[in-house]
Design a protein around this motif. Structure first.
Motif, PDB file in Angstrom:
ATOM      1  N   THR A   2     -46.527  24.327  34.055  1.00 12.86           N
ATOM      2  CA  THR A   2     -45.282  24.014  33.377  1.00 12.86           C
ATOM      3  C   THR A   2     -45.213  24.785  32.076  1.00 12.86           C
ATOM      4  OG1 THR A   2     -45.243  21.810  34.324  1.00 12.86           O
ATOM      5  CG2 THR A   2     -43.900  22.160  32.375  1.00 12.86           C
ATOM      6  N   HIS A   4     -42.943  25.067  28.664  1.00 13.25           N
ATOM      7  CA  HIS A   4     -41.896  24.505  27.832  1.00 13.25           C
ATOM      8  C   HIS A   4     -41.504  25.539  26.787  1.00 13.25           C
ATOM      9  CE1 HIS A   4     -42.109  20.478  29.470  1.00 13.25           C
ATOM     10  NE2 HIS A   4     -43.408  20.657  29.517  1.00 13.25           N
ATOM     11  N   VAL A  77     -38.437  24.142  32.029  1.00  8.32           N
ATOM     12  CA  VAL A  77     -39.692  23.602  32.532  1.00  8.32           C
ATOM     13  C   VAL A  77     -40.310  24.599  33.502  1.00  8.32           C
ATOM     14  CG1 VAL A  77     -40.761  21.696  33.798  1.00  8.32           C
ATOM     15  CG2 VAL A  77     -38.875  21.241  32.209  1.00  8.32           C
ATOM     16  N   HIS A  81     -36.058  23.848  36.865  1.00  6.32           N
ATOM     17  CA  HIS A  81     -35.958  22.618  36.078  1.00  6.32           C
ATOM     18  C   HIS A  81     -35.727  22.936  34.601  1.00  6.32           C
ATOM     19  CE1 HIS A  81     -38.038  21.325  39.746  1.00  6.32           C
ATOM     20  NE2 HIS A  81     -37.391  20.194  39.539  1.00  6.32           N
ATOM     21  N   TRP A  82     -34.718  22.271  34.058  1.00  5.90           N
ATOM     22  CA  TRP A  82     -34.298  22.500  32.675  1.00  5.90           C
ATOM     23  C   TRP A  82     -34.021  21.159  32.024  1.00  5.90           C
ATOM     24  CZ3 TRP A  82     -33.892  27.639  31.124  1.00  5.90           C
ATOM     25  CH2 TRP A  82     -34.021  28.575  32.156  1.00  5.90           C
ATOM     26  N   VAL A  83     -34.226  21.069  30.721  1.00  3.38           N
ATOM     27  CA  VAL A  83     -33.982  19.827  29.987  1.00  3.38           C
ATOM     28  C   VAL A  83     -33.113  20.133  28.772  1.00  3.38           C
ATOM     29  CG1 VAL A  83     -35.000  17.886  28.749  1.00  3.38           C
ATOM     30  CG2 VAL A  83     -36.211  18.881  30.714  1.00  3.38           C
ATOM     31  N   THR A  85     -31.646  18.159  25.421  1.00  2.00           N
ATOM     32  CA  THR A  85     -31.757  16.951  24.612  1.00  2.00           C
ATOM     33  C   THR A  85     -30.493  16.853  23.776  1.00  2.00           C
ATOM     34  OG1 THR A  85     -34.155  17.149  24.567  1.00  2.00           O
ATOM     35  CG2 THR A  85     -33.140  15.704  22.918  1.00  2.00           C
ATOM     36  N   ASP A 100     -32.430  12.794  27.052  1.00  2.00           N
ATOM     37  CA  ASP A 100     -32.774  14.011  27.784  1.00  2.00           C
ATOM     38  C   ASP A 100     -31.953  14.053  29.062  1.00  2.00           C
ATOM     39  OD1 ASP A 100     -34.656  15.009  26.011  1.00  2.00           O
ATOM     40  OD2 ASP A 100     -36.332  14.000  27.004  1.00  2.00           O
ATOM     41  N   TYR A 101     -31.328  15.175  29.305  1.00  2.00           N
ATOM     42  CA  TYR A 101     -30.644  15.448  30.564  1.00  2.00           C
ATOM     43  C   TYR A 101     -31.553  16.401  31.319  1.00  2.00           C
ATOM     44  CZ  TYR A 101     -26.133  13.491  29.058  1.00  2.00           C
ATOM     45  OH  TYR A 101     -25.117  12.660  28.656  1.00  2.00           O
ATOM     46  N   ARG A 102     -32.224  15.892  32.353  1.00  3.99           N
ATOM     47  CA  ARG A 102     -33.203  16.685  33.115  1.00  3.99           C
ATOM     48  C   ARG A 102     -32.530  17.188  34.393  1.00  3.99           C
ATOM     49  NH1 ARG A 102     -36.945  11.729  32.416  1.00  3.99           N
ATOM     50  NH2 ARG A 102     -37.459  11.939  30.204  1.00  3.99           N
ATOM     51  N   HIS A 118     -34.801  10.029  25.159  1.00  7.73           N
ATOM     52  CA  HIS A 118     -35.714  11.075  24.694  1.00  7.73           C
ATOM     53  C   HIS A 118     -36.930  10.389  24.075  1.00  7.73           C
ATOM     54  CE1 HIS A 118     -36.930  14.972  23.183  1.00  7.73           C
ATOM     55  NE2 HIS A 118     -37.073  14.455  21.986  1.00  7.73           N
TER      56      HIS A 118
END
Length: 120
Positions: A2, A4, A77, A81-83, A85, A100-102, A118
Motif C-alpha cells: 500500500t 499512501h 492507496v 483505491h483512493w481516499v 478526506t 473519509d470517502y474511500r 476520519h
C-alpha cells in the motif's frame, strides 16, 4: 504494498473528482453516472446496493441539513483505491465532522464508496 500519497485534488482520477463535485452540488443524476451498475455505497454502517438504492442515497443524503463541504486531504492507496478526506460543517448534530470517502474503481467507474469517520 500500500502506498499512501497526499495529492492535490487535480491529480485524483477524473471519475473521483467529477463524482465528488456532483455530490457536493447535490446533483444525484450526474453523481450516479460515475457509478457501476452494481455499485455499493456504505455510509455509517448502512449498505446500499445497485443503481436505485445508490441513486436514492445520493439524492437524499443530508438533505435535512444545511452544511458546507471542504476537501482537506486526498491520497492514493493503490491503482484502484483512493481516499478523500472532507470536513463538513453545518446544522447536523455535532455541527462538524471529518469523513473519509474511500473509493474503489473498476473500469474507470466507482464500484464501491465507503463513507466513514476520519480517524483522529
Amino acid at each position: 504494498m500500500t502506498q499512501h500519497t497526499d495529492l492535490p485534488s487535480d491529480l485524483l482520477p477524473i471519475t473521483v473528482g467529477q463524482f465528488f463535485a456532483a455530490h457536493i452540488a447535490r446533483d444525484a443524476d450526474t453523481a450516479s453516472s460515475f457509478l457501476t451498475e452494481d455499485a455499493v455505497i456504505v455510509d455509517q454502517d448502512e449498505t446500499l446496493r445497485g443503481r436505485e438504492e445508490t441513486h436514492a442515497f445520493l439524492r437524499d443524503a443530508g438533505s435535512e441539513f444545511e452544511y458546507t463541504t471542504e476537501q482537506i486531504g486526498a491520497h492514493r492507496v493503490d491503482d484502484t483505491h483512493w481516499v478523500l478526506t472532507v470536513r463538513l460543517e453545518g446544522t447536523f448534530p455535532g455541527g462538524a465532522a471529518e469523513l473519509d470517502y474511500r473509493f474503489a474503481l473498476r473500469d474507470d467507474l466507482i464500484a464501491e464508496l465507503v463513507i466513514a469517520n476520519h480517524p483522529a
